[in-house]
Design a protein around this motif. Structure first.
Motif, PDB file in Angstrom:
ATOM      1  N   ARG A  27      59.967 -10.803  24.030  1.00 44.63           N
ATOM      2  CA  ARG A  27      59.825  -9.372  23.732  1.00 44.63           C
ATOM      3  C   ARG A  27      58.863  -8.752  24.738  1.00 44.63           C
ATOM      4  O   ARG A  27      58.106  -9.451  25.386  1.00 44.63           O
ATOM      5  N   PRO A  28      58.872  -7.423  24.853  1.00 48.43           N
ATOM      6  CA  PRO A  28      57.928  -6.777  25.779  1.00 48.43           C
ATOM      7  C   PRO A  28      56.523  -6.736  25.181  1.00 48.43           C
ATOM      8  O   PRO A  28      56.044  -5.698  24.725  1.00 48.43           O
ATOM      9  N   PHE A  29      55.859  -7.873  25.172  1.00 45.29           N
ATOM     10  CA  PHE A  29      54.564  -8.008  24.503  1.00 45.29           C
ATOM     11  C   PHE A  29      53.502  -7.109  25.115  1.00 45.29           C
ATOM     12  O   PHE A  29      52.815  -6.372  24.417  1.00 45.29           O
ATOM     13  N   TRP A  30      53.346  -7.166  26.428  1.00 51.02           N
ATOM     14  CA  TRP A  30      52.285  -6.397  27.075  1.00 51.02           C
ATOM     15  C   TRP A  30      52.556  -4.905  26.974  1.00 51.02           C
ATOM     16  O   TRP A  30      51.614  -4.109  26.885  1.00 51.02           O
ATOM     17  N   ALA A  31      53.807  -4.514  26.987  1.00 54.33           N
ATOM     18  CA  ALA A  31      54.135  -3.090  26.820  1.00 54.33           C
ATOM     19  C   ALA A  31      53.692  -2.597  25.454  1.00 54.33           C
ATOM     20  O   ALA A  31      53.084  -1.533  25.330  1.00 54.33           O
ATOM     21  N   GLY A  32      53.972  -3.369  24.418  1.00 50.91           N
ATOM     22  CA  GLY A  32      53.538  -2.988  23.074  1.00 50.91           C
ATOM     23  C   GLY A  32      52.033  -2.974  22.930  1.00 50.91           C
ATOM     24  O   GLY A  32      51.463  -2.088  22.281  1.00 50.91           O
ATOM     25  N   LEU A  33      51.366  -3.937  23.558  1.00 55.43           N
ATOM     26  CA  LEU A  33      49.905  -3.998  23.470  1.00 55.43           C
ATOM     27  C   LEU A  33      49.256  -2.797  24.170  1.00 55.43           C
ATOM     28  O   LEU A  33      48.348  -2.172  23.620  1.00 55.43           O
ATOM     29  N   VAL A  75      51.022   3.828  18.175  1.00 53.05           N
ATOM     30  CA  VAL A  75      50.843   2.499  17.574  1.00 53.05           C
ATOM     31  C   VAL A  75      52.161   2.020  16.963  1.00 53.05           C
ATOM     32  O   VAL A  75      52.542   0.851  17.105  1.00 53.05           O
ATOM     33  N   THR A  76      52.887   2.919  16.318  1.00 49.23           N
ATOM     34  CA  THR A  76      54.186   2.555  15.733  1.00 49.23           C
ATOM     35  C   THR A  76      55.185   2.165  16.818  1.00 49.23           C
ATOM     36  O   THR A  76      55.939   1.200  16.648  1.00 49.23           O
ATOM     37  N   LEU A  77      55.195   2.889  17.925  1.00 54.13           N
ATOM     38  CA  LEU A  77      56.096   2.536  19.027  1.00 54.13           C
ATOM     39  C   LEU A  77      55.718   1.188  19.637  1.00 54.13           C
ATOM     40  O   LEU A  77      56.598   0.415  20.030  1.00 54.13           O
ATOM     41  N   GLY A  78      54.430   0.887  19.714  1.00 47.33           N
ATOM     42  CA  GLY A  78      54.013  -0.423  20.205  1.00 47.33           C
ATOM     43  C   GLY A  78      54.484  -1.549  19.302  1.00 47.33           C
ATOM     44  O   GLY A  78      54.955  -2.591  19.774  1.00 47.33           O
ATOM     45  N   LEU A  79      54.390  -1.350  17.995  1.00 47.26           N
ATOM     46  CA  LEU A  79      54.905  -2.356  17.060  1.00 47.26           C
ATOM     47  C   LEU A  79      56.424  -2.455  17.140  1.00 47.26           C
ATOM     48  O   LEU A  79      56.990  -3.546  17.000  1.00 47.26           O
ATOM     49  N   THR A  80      57.085  -1.337  17.375  1.00 46.31           N
ATOM     50  CA  THR A  80      58.540  -1.349  17.532  1.00 46.31           C
ATOM     51  C   THR A  80      58.938  -2.150  18.759  1.00 46.31           C
ATOM     52  O   THR A  80      59.936  -2.881  18.741  1.00 46.31           O
ATOM     53  N   MET A  81      58.187  -2.016  19.832  1.00 49.80           N
ATOM     54  CA  MET A  81      58.471  -2.807  21.033  1.00 49.80           C
ATOM     55  C   MET A  81      58.354  -4.295  20.746  1.00 49.80           C
ATOM     56  O   MET A  81      59.098  -5.107  21.297  1.00 49.80           O
ATOM     57  N   TRP A  82      57.421  -4.680  19.902  1.00 47.42           N
ATOM     58  CA  TRP A  82      57.243  -6.081  19.572  1.00 47.42           C
ATOM     59  C   TRP A  82      58.330  -6.619  18.657  1.00 47.42           C
ATOM     60  O   TRP A  82      58.853  -7.707  18.887  1.00 47.42           O
ATOM     61  N   PHE A  83      58.653  -5.890  17.611  1.00 49.69           N
ATOM     62  CA  PHE A  83      59.498  -6.452  16.567  1.00 49.69           C
ATOM     63  C   PHE A  83      60.956  -6.000  16.634  1.00 49.69           C
ATOM     64  O   PHE A  83      61.790  -6.585  15.948  1.00 49.69           O
ATOM     65  N   HIS A  84      61.258  -4.979  17.421  1.00 50.02           N
ATOM     66  CA  HIS A  84      62.644  -4.541  17.632  1.00 50.02           C
ATOM     67  C   HIS A  84      62.835  -4.270  19.109  1.00 50.02           C
ATOM     68  O   HIS A  84      62.996  -3.129  19.538  1.00 50.02           O
ATOM     69  N   GLY A  92      59.900   3.101  25.083  1.00 53.44           N
ATOM     70  CA  GLY A  92      59.152   3.348  26.309  1.00 53.44           C
ATOM     71  C   GLY A  92      59.189   4.801  26.730  1.00 53.44           C
ATOM     72  O   GLY A  92      58.165   5.373  27.124  1.00 53.44           O
ATOM     73  N   VAL A  93      60.369   5.412  26.654  1.00 50.02           N
ATOM     74  CA  VAL A  93      60.480   6.833  27.003  1.00 50.02           C
ATOM     75  C   VAL A  93      59.669   7.678  26.028  1.00 50.02           C
ATOM     76  O   VAL A  93      58.959   8.612  26.431  1.00 50.02           O
ATOM     77  N   ALA A  94      59.754   7.363  24.740  1.00 47.21           N
ATOM     78  CA  ALA A  94      58.988   8.111  23.740  1.00 47.21           C
ATOM     79  C   ALA A  94      57.485   7.943  23.958  1.00 47.21           C
ATOM     80  O   ALA A  94      56.719   8.906  23.799  1.00 47.21           O
ATOM     81  N   ALA A  95      57.045   6.745  24.335  1.00 52.34           N
ATOM     82  CA  ALA A  95      55.618   6.524  24.589  1.00 52.34           C
ATOM     83  C   ALA A  95      55.149   7.325  25.800  1.00 52.34           C
ATOM     84  O   ALA A  95      54.048   7.896  25.779  1.00 52.34           O
ATOM     85  N   SER A 125      57.584  -1.101  29.058  1.00 50.77           N
ATOM     86  CA  SER A 125      58.665  -1.257  28.085  1.00 50.77           C
ATOM     87  C   SER A 125      60.016  -0.914  28.690  1.00 50.77           C
ATOM     88  O   SER A 125      61.010  -1.594  28.434  1.00 50.77           O
ATOM     89  N   ILE A 126      60.058   0.136  29.494  1.00 51.95           N
ATOM     90  CA  ILE A 126      61.325   0.510  30.130  1.00 51.95           C
ATOM     91  C   ILE A 126      61.758  -0.552  31.133  1.00 51.95           C
ATOM     92  O   ILE A 126      62.943  -0.885  31.239  1.00 51.95           O
ATOM     93  N   SER A 127      60.820  -1.115  31.856  1.00 54.72           N
ATOM     94  CA  SER A 127      61.181  -2.056  32.920  1.00 54.72           C
ATOM     95  C   SER A 127      61.391  -3.487  32.438  1.00 54.72           C
ATOM     96  O   SER A 127      61.897  -4.312  33.192  1.00 54.72           O
ATOM     97  N   TRP A 128      61.037  -3.800  31.200  1.00 52.57           N
ATOM     98  CA  TRP A 128      61.170  -5.168  30.706  1.00 52.57           C
ATOM     99  C   TRP A 128      62.634  -5.498  30.464  1.00 52.57           C
ATOM    100  O   TRP A 128      63.412  -4.684  29.971  1.00 52.57           O
ATOM    101  N   ALA A 129      63.026  -6.702  30.812  1.00 53.71           N
ATOM    102  CA  ALA A 129      64.376  -7.199  30.552  1.00 53.71           C
ATOM    103  C   ALA A 129      64.253  -8.613  30.007  1.00 53.71           C
ATOM    104  O   ALA A 129      63.414  -9.389  30.464  1.00 53.71           O
ATOM    105  N   PRO A 130      65.082  -8.970  29.034  1.00 54.50           N
ATOM    106  CA  PRO A 130      65.001 -10.329  28.491  1.00 54.50           C
ATOM    107  C   PRO A 130      65.399 -11.348  29.544  1.00 54.50           C
ATOM    108  O   PRO A 130      66.282 -11.108  30.364  1.00 54.50           O
ATOM    109  N   GLY A 131      64.709 -12.476  29.534  1.00 52.20           N
ATOM    110  CA  GLY A 131      65.008 -13.529  30.491  1.00 52.20           C
ATOM    111  C   GLY A 131      66.210 -14.348  30.068  1.00 52.20           C
ATOM    112  O   GLY A 131      66.673 -14.294  28.934  1.00 52.20           O
ATOM    113  N   GLU A 132      66.725 -15.088  31.014  1.00 51.13           N
ATOM    114  CA  GLU A 132      67.837 -15.994  30.733  1.00 51.13           C
ATOM    115  C   GLU A 132      67.290 -17.222  30.014  1.00 51.13           C
ATOM    116  O   GLU A 132      66.215 -17.707  30.349  1.00 51.13           O
TER     117      GLU A 132
END
Length: 189
Positions: A27-33, A75-84, A92-95, A125-132
């Protein structure tokens, strides 16, 4: 169990650390933090009182409710980045938009600290992509290649031709039934 097995002697902190590292990597951990860390000063500073000796400085403004709403949303958007993490681009755009709105509304974006943290978190958050997923080495060697990844080991030559001799190549559209050459990478036969 033998003394060589590492399962029985593994410390609990190492287990929790590995689990946290695996959770953080998906997940985009650092983006949420960063986004949550940006929301805290934006929401806090309008309600903070600073004491300098006997003098109390109140930083509350008329935009206190707006600052609180922006901070809670970040804070809610940061938690959303972590859990969804599937909605990471929206979050990311909303933040970023909330960070920009916080400049005029929330004491110059939480004295620029909250603004910068929320802006960085939204961009991450916008630039994060899940790894293979990591594949096992044995599975890589045993798995067949898909058709688009298959390559012929050598160029097809008609029977009787020596390797390296001058054999005229047929175009891709020609089809010679006698030689079995069909113009592509597949061989007839």
């Amino acid at each position: 169990m033998s003394p060589e097995s590492t399962g029985q002697n593994e410390h609990h902190i190492r287990v929790y650390r590995r689990r946290f590292r695996a959770w953080r990597g998906n997940r985009p951990f650092w983006a949420g933090l960063f986004t949550m860390a940006g929301g805290i000063p934006i929401a806090y500073f309008p309600y903070a009182n600073m004491h300098l000796g006997n003098v109390t400085l109140a930083m509350s403004t008329t935009a206190g409710a707006g600052s609180l709403i922006i901070g809670v949303l970040l804070v809610t958007l940061g938690l959303t980045m972590w859990f969804h993490s599937i909605v990471r681009v929206f979050a990311g755009v909303a933040a970023i938009l909330l960070a920009l709105i916080s400049i005029p509304v929330a004491n110059i974006g939480g004295f620029v600290v909250g603004f910068l943290l929320a802006l960085i978190g939204g961009a991450l958050s916008i630039s994060w992509a899940p790894g293979e997923p990591a594949a096992d080495e044995a599975a890589l060697h045993d798995a067949p290649l898909s058709l688009d990844k298959q390559r012929p080991e050598r160029e097809y030559a008609p029977e009787g031709a020596l390797h390296g001799s001058a054999v005229p190549q047929q175009s891709a559209g020609d089809h010679d039934a006698a030689s079995g050459y069909d113009g592509g990478t597949h061989r007839a036969g």
